[in-house]
Design a protein around this motif. Structure first.
Motif, mmCIF file in Angstrom:
data_model
loop_
_atom_site.group_PDB
_atom_site.id
_atom_site.type_symbol
_atom_site.label_atom_id
_atom_site.label_comp_id
_atom_site.label_asym_id
_atom_site.label_seq_id
_atom_site.Cartn_x
_atom_site.Cartn_y
_atom_site.Cartn_z
ATOM 1 N N ARG A 140 0.817 -1.212 0.000
ATOM 2 C CA ARG A 140 0.000 0.000 0.000
ATOM 3 C C ARG A 140 0.851 1.263 0.000
ATOM 4 N N ASN A 141 1.996 1.241 0.694
ATOM 5 C CA ASN A 141 2.811 2.459 0.737
ATOM 6 C C ASN A 141 3.365 2.820 -0.644
ATOM 7 N N LEU A 142 3.603 1.830 -1.493
ATOM 8 C CA LEU A 142 4.055 2.107 -2.858
ATOM 9 C C LEU A 142 2.898 2.583 -3.731
ATOM 10 N N ILE A 143 1.739 1.997 -3.529
ATOM 11 C CA ILE A 143 0.549 2.427 -4.285
ATOM 12 C C ILE A 143 0.218 3.886 -3.978
ATOM 13 N N ALA A 154 4.505 13.819 -12.060
ATOM 14 C CA ALA A 154 5.712 13.002 -12.248
ATOM 15 C C ALA A 154 5.351 11.724 -12.995
ATOM 16 N N THR A 155 6.312 11.172 -13.705
ATOM 17 C CA THR A 155 6.125 9.901 -14.389
ATOM 18 C C THR A 155 6.327 8.766 -13.395
ATOM 19 N N THR A 156 5.421 7.797 -13.401
ATOM 20 C CA THR A 156 5.496 6.687 -12.449
ATOM 21 C C THR A 156 5.745 5.372 -13.163
ATOM 22 N N TRP A 157 6.757 4.648 -12.682
ATOM 23 C CA TRP A 157 7.087 3.323 -13.201
ATOM 24 C C TRP A 157 7.011 2.300 -12.071
ATOM 25 N N ALA A 158 6.574 1.098 -12.400
ATOM 26 C CA ALA A 158 6.563 -0.011 -11.449
ATOM 27 C C ALA A 158 7.429 -1.144 -11.997
ATOM 28 N N LEU A 159 8.330 -1.640 -11.167
ATOM 29 C CA LEU A 159 9.132 -2.813 -11.494
ATOM 30 C C LEU A 159 8.724 -3.880 -10.490
ATOM 31 N N THR A 160 7.951 -4.872 -10.949
ATOM 32 C CA THR A 160 7.319 -5.802 -10.016
ATOM 33 C C THR A 160 7.464 -7.256 -10.449
ATOM 34 N N GLY A 161 6.914 -8.114 -9.586
ATOM 35 C CA GLY A 161 6.739 -9.512 -9.952
ATOM 36 C C GLY A 161 5.544 -9.644 -10.892
ATOM 37 N N GLU A 162 4.945 -10.810 -10.872
ATOM 38 C CA GLU A 162 3.882 -11.115 -11.830
ATOM 39 C C GLU A 162 2.796 -10.041 -11.850
ATOM 40 N N GLY A 163 2.358 -9.685 -13.024
ATOM 41 C CA GLY A 163 1.324 -8.675 -13.168
ATOM 42 C C GLY A 163 0.226 -9.149 -14.108
ATOM 43 N N PRO A 164 -0.838 -8.360 -14.218
ATOM 44 C CA PRO A 164 -1.052 -7.077 -13.549
ATOM 45 C C PRO A 164 -1.281 -7.260 -12.050
ATOM 46 N N ASN A 165 -1.032 -6.180 -11.319
ATOM 47 C CA ASN A 165 -1.207 -6.179 -9.876
ATOM 48 C C ASN A 165 -1.624 -4.768 -9.455
ATOM 49 N N PRO A 166 -1.982 -4.561 -8.191
ATOM 50 C CA PRO A 166 -2.479 -3.242 -7.791
ATOM 51 C C PRO A 166 -1.525 -2.084 -8.095
ATOM 52 N N LEU A 167 -0.218 -2.305 -7.982
ATOM 53 C CA LEU A 167 0.725 -1.217 -8.241
ATOM 54 C C LEU A 167 0.790 -0.864 -9.720
ATOM 55 N N THR A 168 0.785 -1.875 -10.580
ATOM 56 C CA THR A 168 0.873 -1.590 -12.019
ATOM 57 C C THR A 168 -0.343 -0.821 -12.511
ATOM 58 N N THR A 169 -1.490 -1.005 -11.858
ATOM 59 C CA THR A 169 -2.711 -0.329 -12.320
ATOM 60 C C THR A 169 -2.720 1.161 -12.002
ATOM 61 N N VAL A 170 -1.861 1.613 -11.082
ATOM 62 C CA VAL A 170 -1.843 3.042 -10.734
ATOM 63 C C VAL A 170 -0.588 3.743 -11.242
ATOM 64 N N CYS A 171 0.268 3.032 -11.980
ATOM 65 C CA CYS A 171 1.492 3.622 -12.542
ATOM 66 C C CYS A 171 1.335 3.856 -14.035
ATOM 67 N N ASP A 172 2.130 4.776 -14.562
ATOM 68 C CA ASP A 172 2.088 5.075 -15.990
ATOM 69 C C ASP A 172 2.637 3.936 -16.834
ATOM 70 N N ASP A 173 3.596 3.208 -16.289
ATOM 71 C CA ASP A 173 4.233 2.132 -17.048
ATOM 72 C C ASP A 173 4.746 1.094 -16.053
ATOM 73 N N ALA A 174 4.904 -0.142 -16.519
ATOM 74 C CA ALA A 174 5.335 -1.209 -15.621
ATOM 75 C C ALA A 174 6.082 -2.288 -16.390
ATOM 76 N N ILE A 175 7.036 -2.897 -15.711
ATOM 77 C CA ILE A 175 7.711 -4.101 -16.193
ATOM 78 C C ILE A 175 7.514 -5.164 -15.121
ATOM 79 N N CYS A 176 6.913 -6.270 -15.495
ATOM 80 C CA CYS A 176 6.585 -7.347 -14.559
ATOM 81 C C CYS A 176 7.397 -8.587 -14.910
ATOM 82 N N ILE A 177 8.024 -9.170 -13.915
ATOM 83 C CA ILE A 177 8.856 -10.360 -14.095
ATOM 84 C C ILE A 177 8.221 -11.505 -13.320
ATOM 85 N N ASP A 178 7.914 -12.584 -14.003
ATOM 86 C CA ASP A 178 7.294 -13.742 -13.360
ATOM 87 C C ASP A 178 8.342 -14.562 -12.616
ATOM 88 N N GLY A 179 7.930 -15.147 -11.487
ATOM 89 C CA GLY A 179 8.825 -16.024 -10.739
ATOM 90 C C GLY A 179 8.577 -15.914 -9.253
#
Length: 211
Positions: A140-143, A154-179
């Protein structure tokens, strides 16, 4: 009286082929996560290029994460403020999770969900980049930090695990890595270094061209 001791030779341990199975399984999991990261190669290059353009124009990077992702955030900030490979100018990057006095004060006064968002409101300006690193994408603190950054332009990017997820939905762009979480974090470090590779190359190209 002097007592002399003779070191006894260590016995050679017989290698058990099965003893490395757990490490092998871990590295195989990492291989799969890195293969996923490889599929984002062009996307990571775009981030490195965009970050170089923004920071060279006077913008700054704000980056944050929790736990192991906090260490990744500090790592990236250190690469940009210090240097990645060759010598170059210093660029503005702040790891919000490293501000321990601010973290504890904000957490105490406003709650843990606000520890990054309030710092974003203090430091971020339109044109800055806010990168939020997470394995779950559910912190939640990142969201809240992403929401605060977007409100400021500001431009918002998320670098996360598997997506989509709550953080990727509120950022302008995201890269999600499965594992699994450990492999995601290990691959995120590789992704951060890949961004730095592109960043340094773009900065060097600009210096050579005099632009």
């Amino acid at each position: 009286m002097t007592i002399t001791t003779t070191a006894q030779p260590r016995k050679n341990r017989r290698h058990d082929p099965a003893s490395g199975e757990r490490v092998t399984a871990h590295l195989e999991g990492l291989r799969a996560a890195l293969a996923c990261a490889m599929r984002h190669a062009s996307h990571l290059e775009e981030w490195g290029d965009h970050l170089a353009t923004r920071l060279r124009s006077g913008a700054r990077l704000l980056v944050a994460g929790n736990g192991g992702s906090a260490a990744e955030a500090q790592h990236l900030a250190a690469e940009l403020v210090g240097r990645y490979r060759g010598d170059r100018e210093a660029y503005s990057a702040i790891a919000l999770n490293a501000e321990t006095s601010s973290l504890t004060a904000i957490g105490n006064d406003y709650g843990f969900a606000e520890v990054f968002a309030r710092q974003v409101r203090a430091h971020a300006r339109a044109g800055d980049v806010v990168l939020l690193i997470s394995t779950s994408g559910a912190s939640r603190n990142l969201i809240e930090a992403a929401r605060a950054a977007r409100a400021l332009g500001a431009t918002t990017w998320a670098l996360t695990g598997e997506g989509p997820n709550p953080l990727t939905t509120v950022c302008d762009d995201a890269i999600c890595i499965d594992g699994a979480s450990p492999h995601v974090q290990e691959s995120q470090l590789a992704a951060i270094h890949a961004i730095c590779e592109v960043f340094d190359e773009r900065v060097a190209d600009s210096a050579r061209s005099g632009s």
